[in-house]
Design an enzyme around this catalytic site. Structure first.
Site, PDB file in Angstrom:
ATOM      1  N   GLU A   1       0.823  -1.207   0.000  1.00 16.20           N
ATOM      2  CA  GLU A   1       0.000   0.000   0.000  1.00 16.20           C
ATOM      3  C   GLU A   1       0.859   1.260   0.000  1.00 16.20           C
ATOM      4  O   GLU A   1       0.493   2.270  -0.607  1.00 16.20           O
ATOM      5  CB  GLU A   1      -0.951  -0.021   1.192  1.00 16.20           C
ATOM      6  CG  GLU A   1      -2.018  -1.114   1.028  1.00 16.20           C
ATOM      7  CD  GLU A   1      -3.011  -1.152   2.165  1.00 16.20           C
ATOM      8  OE1 GLU A   1      -4.199  -0.893   1.923  1.00 16.20           O
ATOM      9  OE2 GLU A   1      -2.587  -1.453   3.298  1.00 16.20           O
TER      10      GLU A   1
ATOM     11  N   GLU B   1      -4.030  -9.523   3.277  1.00 16.73           N
ATOM     12  CA  GLU B   1      -4.727  -9.150   4.513  1.00 16.73           C
ATOM     13  C   GLU B   1      -5.929 -10.025   4.832  1.00 16.73           C
ATOM     14  O   GLU B   1      -6.186 -10.343   6.001  1.00 16.73           O
ATOM     15  CB  GLU B   1      -5.176  -7.677   4.446  1.00 16.73           C
ATOM     16  CG  GLU B   1      -4.071  -6.674   4.728  1.00 16.73           C
ATOM     17  CD  GLU B   1      -3.315  -6.242   3.492  1.00 16.73           C
ATOM     18  OE1 GLU B   1      -2.629  -5.210   3.543  1.00 16.73           O
ATOM     19  OE2 GLU B   1      -3.385  -6.962   2.467  1.00 16.73           O
TER      20      GLU B   1
END
Length: 244
Positions: free
Chosen positions: A107, A127
């Site tokens: 990210e 995730e």
């Protein structure tokens, strides 16, 4: 020595994530140091190159810290806030990616304007396998970067891209051997630095505006640049070269 090593140059700064004991996992100390760096670059814009130490960019968020966070922590947007701030820096950001670039590390890379990598790159968002979502930008930046089908495969099925796959979808733009990765990032920074800094900054700002702001925003931005002394200097030099 902090979690972030900084090398300042006239037109750029190189920031190296340096938490080798956790494969450069992004923890609160690293977030705090990135905020401090952003404060300096907001006051005095420079190109930013972000890389990692030890053959790893960032293995993700620090799971030991993440496990203890609760709903109130999620609502603070600890990682998303710093990644938004990095993406909003006036001058371009280059992420030089080696090895694992996962979770929060991915990210952070998505928040950059450019990404270059090595053949050992592994980039993606696992995730959901840990019972959470990629909430620090991947859920919307990745769709913009690679398109909906692949973004969903990465975000919901845990697909990890290797360097060739990332290059094929232009998530990264170049592949370099590890020993020349930073040289490749600097070569890209050199090309950016050779442009007019104000024109680059305004172009980046206009590029990220909502569609409904165009073309008016483009015209207003061009009006500023049409009055810039650097525009006259560069165009005069161009015309003089053509006469030779």
């Amino acid at each position: 020595m902090g979690a972030l090593q900084l090398e300042w140059r006239e037109d750029r700064v190189i920031a190296t994530l340096n938490r080798p004991e956790t494969r450069n996992a992004i923890d609160q100390s690293l977030v705090d140091e990135l905020h401090a760096l952003c404060g300096e670059l907001e006051d005095a814009p420079k190109i930013l190159i972000i890389t990692g130490s030890g053959g790893v960019f960032a293995s993700g968020a620090d799971i030991a810290q993440l496990r203890e966070r609760r709903a109130a922590d999620a609502l603070q947007g600890i990682n998303s806030t710093i990644f938004v701030r990095i993406a909003a820096l006036k001058m371009p950001v280059i992420a030089a990616l080696d090895g694992y670039t996962l979770g929060g590390g991915a990210e952070l890379a998505y928040a950059a304007d450019f990404r270059v990598g090595t053949p050992t790159l592994k980039i993606g968002n696992p995730e959901t396998g840990l019972g959470i979502l990629a909430a620090a930008g991947a859920s919307w930046r990745l769709n913009e970067l690679v398109g909906e089908p692949l973004a969903k495969e990465i975000l919901m099925a845990g697909r990890i891209l290797n360097a060739d796959e990332a290059l094929a979808v232009r998530l990264i733009t170049e592949i370099h051997p590890p020993e020349t990765l930073l040289a490749g990032a600097h070569a890209l920074a050199d090309r950016i630095a050779s442009q007019d800094a104000l024109a680059v900054q305004i172009t980046k700002e206009v590029f990220h505006l909502p569609r409904e702001r165009h073309p008016q925003a483009d015209n207003e931005a061009q009006a500023v640049l049409f009055e810039s002394p650097e525009k006259f200097r560069r165009m005069t030099a161009f015309l003089e070269r053509k006469k030779r």
